[in-house]
Scaffold this motif. Structure first.
Motif, mmCIF file in Angstrom:
data_model
loop_
_atom_site.group_PDB
_atom_site.id
_atom_site.type_symbol
_atom_site.label_atom_id
_atom_site.label_comp_id
_atom_site.label_asym_id
_atom_site.label_seq_id
_atom_site.Cartn_x
_atom_site.Cartn_y
_atom_site.Cartn_z
ATOM 1 N N LYS A 190 0.828 -1.208 0.000
ATOM 2 C CA LYS A 190 0.000 0.000 0.000
ATOM 3 C C LYS A 190 0.862 1.259 0.000
ATOM 4 O O LYS A 190 0.491 2.271 -0.597
ATOM 5 C CB LYS A 190 -0.933 -0.006 1.218
ATOM 6 C CG LYS A 190 -2.072 -1.007 1.135
ATOM 7 C CD LYS A 190 -2.945 -0.939 2.381
ATOM 8 C CE LYS A 190 -4.082 -1.952 2.301
ATOM 9 N NZ LYS A 190 -4.919 -1.922 3.538
ATOM 10 N N TYR A 191 2.001 1.195 0.681
ATOM 11 C CA TYR A 191 2.903 2.349 0.692
ATOM 12 C C TYR A 191 3.351 2.679 -0.723
ATOM 13 O O TYR A 191 3.301 3.848 -1.150
ATOM 14 C CB TYR A 191 4.119 2.072 1.578
ATOM 15 C CG TYR A 191 5.267 3.003 1.279
ATOM 16 C CD1 TYR A 191 5.235 4.326 1.730
ATOM 17 C CD2 TYR A 191 6.352 2.587 0.500
ATOM 18 C CE1 TYR A 191 6.263 5.206 1.423
ATOM 19 C CE2 TYR A 191 7.382 3.464 0.205
ATOM 20 C CZ TYR A 191 7.335 4.765 0.665
ATOM 21 O OH TYR A 191 8.346 5.626 0.348
ATOM 22 N N PHE A 192 3.803 1.668 -1.476
ATOM 23 C CA PHE A 192 4.272 1.920 -2.831
ATOM 24 C C PHE A 192 3.138 2.393 -3.735
ATOM 25 O O PHE A 192 3.328 3.263 -4.590
ATOM 26 C CB PHE A 192 4.939 0.671 -3.400
ATOM 27 C CG PHE A 192 6.280 0.372 -2.792
ATOM 28 C CD1 PHE A 192 7.340 1.256 -2.974
ATOM 29 C CD2 PHE A 192 6.489 -0.766 -2.051
ATOM 30 C CE1 PHE A 192 8.583 1.002 -2.414
ATOM 31 C CE2 PHE A 192 7.726 -1.036 -1.487
ATOM 32 C CZ PHE A 192 8.779 -0.149 -1.669
ATOM 33 N N GLU A 193 1.949 1.818 -3.564
ATOM 34 C CA GLU A 193 0.804 2.268 -4.350
ATOM 35 C C GLU A 193 0.478 3.733 -4.038
ATOM 36 O O GLU A 193 0.151 4.510 -4.936
ATOM 37 C CB GLU A 193 -0.404 1.379 -4.061
ATOM 38 C CG GLU A 193 -0.249 -0.040 -4.604
ATOM 39 C CD GLU A 193 -1.406 -0.945 -4.206
ATOM 40 O OE1 GLU A 193 -2.132 -0.594 -3.242
ATOM 41 O OE2 GLU A 193 -1.598 -1.979 -4.864
ATOM 42 N N GLY A 194 0.566 4.102 -2.759
ATOM 43 C CA GLY A 194 0.314 5.479 -2.366
ATOM 44 C C GLY A 194 1.340 6.436 -2.952
ATOM 45 O O GLY A 194 0.997 7.542 -3.387
ATOM 46 N N GLU A 195 2.611 6.009 -2.965
ATOM 47 C CA GLU A 195 3.652 6.846 -3.549
ATOM 48 C C GLU A 195 3.406 7.070 -5.038
ATOM 49 O O GLU A 195 3.626 8.166 -5.563
ATOM 50 C CB GLU A 195 5.029 6.201 -3.336
ATOM 51 C CG GLU A 195 5.580 6.366 -1.935
ATOM 52 C CD GLU A 195 5.899 7.814 -1.619
ATOM 53 O OE1 GLU A 195 6.884 8.332 -2.171
ATOM 54 O OE2 GLU A 195 5.147 8.430 -0.842
ATOM 55 N N ARG A 196 2.953 6.019 -5.718
ATOM 56 C CA ARG A 196 2.669 6.160 -7.149
ATOM 57 C C ARG A 196 1.502 7.125 -7.383
ATOM 58 O O ARG A 196 1.534 7.945 -8.303
ATOM 59 C CB ARG A 196 2.344 4.789 -7.750
ATOM 60 C CG ARG A 196 2.189 4.809 -9.272
ATOM 61 C CD ARG A 196 1.942 3.415 -9.807
ATOM 62 N NE ARG A 196 0.724 2.859 -9.261
ATOM 63 C CZ ARG A 196 0.574 1.580 -8.892
ATOM 64 N NH1 ARG A 196 1.603 0.763 -8.973
ATOM 65 N NH2 ARG A 196 -0.572 1.144 -8.417
ATOM 66 N N GLU A 197 0.482 7.049 -6.510
ATOM 67 C CA GLU A 197 -0.657 7.953 -6.655
ATOM 68 C C GLU A 197 -0.280 9.397 -6.325
ATOM 69 O O GLU A 197 -0.737 10.336 -6.988
ATOM 70 C CB GLU A 197 -1.795 7.488 -5.739
ATOM 71 C CG GLU A 197 -2.433 6.173 -6.162
ATOM 72 C CD GLU A 197 -3.437 5.664 -5.145
ATOM 73 O OE1 GLU A 197 -3.687 6.388 -4.147
ATOM 74 O OE2 GLU A 197 -3.971 4.559 -5.339
ATOM 75 N N ARG A 198 0.571 9.563 -5.294
ATOM 76 C CA ARG A 198 0.958 10.918 -4.881
ATOM 77 C C ARG A 198 1.947 11.564 -5.829
ATOM 78 O O ARG A 198 1.864 12.758 -6.126
ATOM 79 C CB ARG A 198 1.554 10.891 -3.461
ATOM 80 C CG ARG A 198 0.542 10.660 -2.350
ATOM 81 C CD ARG A 198 1.201 10.761 -0.987
ATOM 82 N NE ARG A 198 2.105 9.658 -0.715
ATOM 83 C CZ ARG A 198 1.746 8.506 -0.139
ATOM 84 N NH1 ARG A 198 0.483 8.327 0.209
ATOM 85 N NH2 ARG A 198 2.624 7.555 0.083
ATOM 86 N N ASN A 199 2.917 10.770 -6.324
ATOM 87 C CA ASN A 199 4.021 11.354 -7.071
ATOM 88 C C ASN A 199 4.114 10.871 -8.516
ATOM 89 O O ASN A 199 5.028 11.267 -9.236
ATOM 90 C CB ASN A 199 5.346 11.034 -6.364
ATOM 91 C CG ASN A 199 5.359 11.581 -4.940
ATOM 92 O OD1 ASN A 199 5.020 12.736 -4.723
ATOM 93 N ND2 ASN A 199 5.741 10.759 -3.983
ATOM 94 N N GLY A 200 3.174 10.011 -8.923
ATOM 95 C CA GLY A 200 3.180 9.518 -10.292
ATOM 96 C C GLY A 200 4.098 8.340 -10.482
ATOM 97 O O GLY A 200 4.945 8.030 -9.631
ATOM 98 N N PRO A 201 3.971 7.654 -11.609
ATOM 99 C CA PRO A 201 4.841 6.500 -11.886
ATOM 100 C C PRO A 201 6.276 6.930 -12.138
ATOM 101 O O PRO A 201 6.535 8.068 -12.560
ATOM 102 C CB PRO A 201 4.206 5.881 -13.143
ATOM 103 C CG PRO A 201 3.486 7.018 -13.799
ATOM 104 C CD PRO A 201 3.005 7.903 -12.690
ATOM 105 N N LEU A 202 7.214 6.034 -11.869
ATOM 106 C CA LEU A 202 8.627 6.343 -12.093
ATOM 107 C C LEU A 202 9.033 6.209 -13.537
ATOM 108 O O LEU A 202 9.977 6.835 -13.991
ATOM 109 C CB LEU A 202 9.495 5.434 -11.221
ATOM 110 C CG LEU A 202 9.495 5.728 -9.716
ATOM 111 C CD1 LEU A 202 10.325 4.682 -8.985
ATOM 112 C CD2 LEU A 202 10.035 7.116 -9.424
#
Length: 203
Positions: A190-202
């Motif tokens: 969930k942390y990584f999914e949240g980071e992707r939602e907050r900051n976009g895909p890498l």
């Protein structure tokens, strides 16, 4: 022996039972030293360092070293930098004994202040690395309640003993129960999914 459900994101798990941060740094360098794609990394480590003779200085030094290596690796993928986050240490009963747990066992060395100091340092480091949210593992396996004592509300904090491995003695508990370990893994995803939602895909 713990079976987790499939990840909903592409998460690589680099796990070494009993490893110190230095061991994880070596393993990461072997696997990802020349990785051409940017990465989001969440470090969950440090307890083994403390239990094997380390302290605040050695733990924070190794975390800093890991962070520098991750940033240095950005040269292989110009443009989008890596992200490095650190989860706070679990309050394992082997190292942390809350006053409301009762009288500690004879000879017990309570390192609660040291663990809290490291977790405070980790919080500041995450802020400096522009990490806004990480799983709050520093409160896992604990219970906080409020009661009225002589007309005033008082907070009590204890370990939630059924959240820890039953086969370990109270003062030697280091591992969460299998149910909690699965839940812990889900929070990491969930942390990584949240980071992707907050900051976009890498990529």
């Amino acid at each position: 022996g713990v079976v987790c459900p499939p990840d909903t994101s592409n998460v690589d798990w680099l796990t070494i039972p009993g490893a110190k941060i230095e061991d994880l740094i070596h393993a990461w360098r072997v696997e990802y030293h020349r990785e051409p794609c940017p990465m989001r990394i969440l470090l969950i480590a440090g307890l083994n360092d403390l239990m094997r003779g380390g302290g605040f200085e050695s733990v924070t030094t190794q975390i800093e070293r890991f962070s520098v290596l991750v940033k240095h690796q950005n040269r292989y993928h110009p443009g989008k930098p890596n992200a490095f986050a650190v989860a706070p240490l679990l309050p394992v009963p082997k190292l942390v004994w809350f006053p409301d747990n009762g009288t500690p066992p004879p000879g017990y060395q309570n390192r609660i202040e040291e663990v809290n100091q490291i977790n405070d340092w980790i919080k500041v480091m995450n802020i400096h690395n522009n990490i806004s949210q990480v799983p709050m593992f520093n409160i896992w396996g604990t219970r906080t309640t409020k009661r009225m004592v002589e007309g005033a509300q008082v907070e009590f904090k204890t370990h939630m003993w059924n959240a820890w491995r039953a086969s370990e003695a109270f003062e030697d508990k280091v591992h969460l129960s299998d149910k909690m370990r699965v839940k812990m893994g889900q929070y990491v995803v969930k942390y990584f999914e949240g980071e992707r939602e907050r900051n976009g895909p890498l990529v």
